[in-house]
Design a protein around this motif. Structure first.
Motif: not given
Length: 435
Positions: A54-65
Motif C-alpha cells: 500500500a505504501v509503495g502503490m501510494g508513491t506511484l504518483r511521484q513515479r508516474i513517468g
C-alpha cells in the motif's frame, strides 16, 4: 560464492515459475490470486506485505513517468502478440470453416492442393460409382467435379491487381455446401457465362456488384448473385465448370471432385473403394481434414512470427521494468530500511515490490488486449493462399487475451524479481546512511 549461488537459485526459480505459468489456465491464476489475498489477510507476514504494498502503490504518483514506461511497454508487447496470433487464428478458422466430416474431396494421387491436381472425365465417372455417396431425390449421386483457376482482377479502391479464385462447379455444388447462401441476386445458370461471387471477393475486388460485367480469361462474365458462406469460399467467384473450362482451355478436365457422403462413417469404405480401383490414381480425404492441412502451414508461420516478435519486444519490456523498479527501490531505500528497522521481514518487502511490478504489468496487459480487441476483432484482411487472395477476419477471443495477459504478468514477474530481492537484502544501516 554465496551470492553467486543465491543468484543462480533465483534464476532456476524464475525458469521453473515461468514453465508452470505457461501451462496454467485462467482458473488456476484466479485460484493463486485468491490464495495470495487470503495469505495477506490472515497471516502476520501477509499483513506486513499488504502494508508495504500500500505504501509503495501510494508513491506511484511521484513515479508516474517510470511507471508509465512499464505499462506502455508491456501494452505494446501484448498488443503486437495478440494481433499477430489473432491474424493466424482468423485465417485458420476461415479455411477450416468449409470442412465437414460428411463430405470428401478427391484429388489426383500425390497432389497436396487442387492447383496441383488434374483428373479426366473418366476419373470423375469412376468416382461417382464408388460406394458411400449420398444421392438426391432423383437418385443422382451428389458429386461436383470442380475446376479452380486464378483470375487476375483489379482490387477495389486501388490500381493494383490481385488474383481472385474462379471456381467452376457442377449443379450439385450447392447441395454439398449447405452453409452457403445466396444473399443478393440468384444462382448462375448452367451454359451461360454468369458468376456468383462471395462477399469476401466482392469486398476485395472491383466491379463485382450484381449486374456488373467483368473480363475473365478471354470472355466477359456477368455477375448475377452474391453468396455468404463464412469460410474460404467467400473469397471465390463461382461459375459453371464447363464454361470456365472452355474459357481457360481446360477441355473436360477437373482438378477435384467433391462428394457428399451418406454419413461420416461412410468415408472409410468410400476411400477404400477408390484405392482398390486399379484405373484410378487418386487420393481422398474428408474436407475437414483437407482444409486443416491447407491452413496449418501459413497459420504456423504466423504464430512463429508472432512469438518471435513478442519475445524480442518482451526482452525490451523486461529491461525497462528492471530499470524502473531498481530506480524505485533506490528512491525508497530509506523507507524500506525504516520498515526493516521496526520489525518488517525481507519476505513482505519482496512480495510488495513483486506485487507492484505485476500490477503495473497487468494494467499494461489489459490495456494492450483491450486496444487489440477494439481495433482488430472482426477486422477484415486478405492474404495469399496458394496463388489467390483469401479474405479472412481477425479473431480475438478469450483464449488469446488470456495468452496476452500471461505474457504481461510473466514480464512483470521477471522485471520485479531481482529489484525485489535487492530491496530485501538492503542493509538497514547502509540504506539509512545513503539518504
Amino acid at each position: 560464492m554465496k551470492k553467486f549461488l543465491i543468484n543462480l537459485g533465483l534464476l532456476l526459480l524464475m525458469v521453473v515459475a515461468l514453465v508452470i505459468w505457461t501451462k496454467l489456465p485462467w482458473i488456476g491464476a484466479v485460484a493463486l490470486a485468491v490464495l495470495l489475498a487470503l495469505w495477506m489477510l490472515l497471516t502476520r507476514t501477509g499483513r506486513q506485505a499488504s502494508s508495504v504494498t500500500a505504501v509503495g502503490m501510494g508513491t506511484l504518483r511521484q513515479r508516474i513517468g517510470s511507471s508509465s514506461v512499464i505499462v506502455i511497454g508491456i501494452a505494446g508487447v501484448v498488443g503486437v502478440l495478440v494481433a499477430l496470433l489473432a491474424m493466424g487464428q482468423g485465417f485458420q478458422a476461415t479455411l477450416q470453416g468449409g470442412g465437414r466430416d460428411d463430405t470428401a474431396i478427391v484429388l489426383r494421387g500425390g497432389s497436396v492442393s487442387e492447383a496441383q491436381s488434374v483428373m479426366t472425365h473418366d476419373d470423375v465417372n469412376a468416382i461417382e460409382q464408388a460406394p458411400g455417396i449420398a444421392r438426391d431425390a432423383a437418385g443422382k449421386p451428389l458429386v461436383s467435379a470442380e475446376l479452380v483457376v486464378a483470375a487476375s482482377m483489379r482490387k477495389k479502391n486501388s490500381d493494383d491487381d490481385g488474383n481472385a479464385q474462379l471456381r467452376g462447379v457442377d449443379d450439385s455444388a450447392w447441395a454439398l455446401r449447405p452453409n452457403l447462401k445466396i444473399v443478393q441476386g440468384r444462382k448462375f445458370k448452367p451454359g451461360l457465362r454468369e458468376l456468383v461471387v462471395g462477399q469476401g471477393a466482392q469486398r476485395e475486388f472491383a466491379n463485382l456488384g450484381v449486374g456488373d460485367e467483368v473480363k475473365l480469361g478471354r470472355q466477359r462474365w456477368k455477375v448475377v448473385g452474391v453468396f455468404a458462406s463464412g469460410d474460404a469460399y467467400a473469397s471465390e467467384l463461382w461459375a459453371d465448370r464447363k464454361e470456365v473450362a472452355a474459357d481457360y482451355r481446360r477441355g473436360d478436365s477437373a482438378e477435384s471432385v467433391l462428394v457428399k457422403l451418406s454419413s461420416a462413417s461412410a468415408f472409410a469404405p468410400f476411400k477404400a473403394a477408390l484405392a482398390a480401383d486399379p484405373k484410378l490414381k487418386v487420393e481422398a480425404d474428408t474436407t475437414k481434414a483437407y482444409f486443416a492441412k491447407q491452413s496449418a502451414g501459413l497459420a504456423k508461420i504466423i504464430r512463429i512470427v508472432g512469438l518471435v516478435v513478442g519475445v524480442i519486444m518482451a526482452i525490451g519490456a523486461v529491461f525497462g521494468a528492471l530499470n524502473c523498479m531498481f530506480a524505485a527501490v533506490a528512491a525508497r531505500a530509506r523507507e524500506i530500511a525504516t520498515l526493516r528497522a521496526i520489525g518488517f521481514r525481507g519476505g513482505p518487502v519482496v512480495v510488495s515490490v513483486m506485487l507492484e511490478t505485476m500490477l503495473l504489468a497487468l494494467l499494461g496487459g489489459v490495456l494492450g488486449a483491450v486496444v487489440v480487441w477494439l481495433v482488430f476483432d472482426g477486422y477484415t484482411a486478405s492474404t495469399l493462399s496458394g496463388f489467390s487472395d483469401v479474405v479472412f477476419q481477425f479473431k480475438v477471443d478469450g483464449a488469446l487475451i488470456w495468452t496476452g495477459l500471461k505474457w504481461a504478468l510473466a514480464i512483470g514477474f521477471i522485471g520485479g524479481l531481482f529489484p525485489a530481492v535487492r530491496a530485501a537484502r538492503l542493509p538497514v544501516t547502509t540504506a539509512l546512511r545513503e539518504l
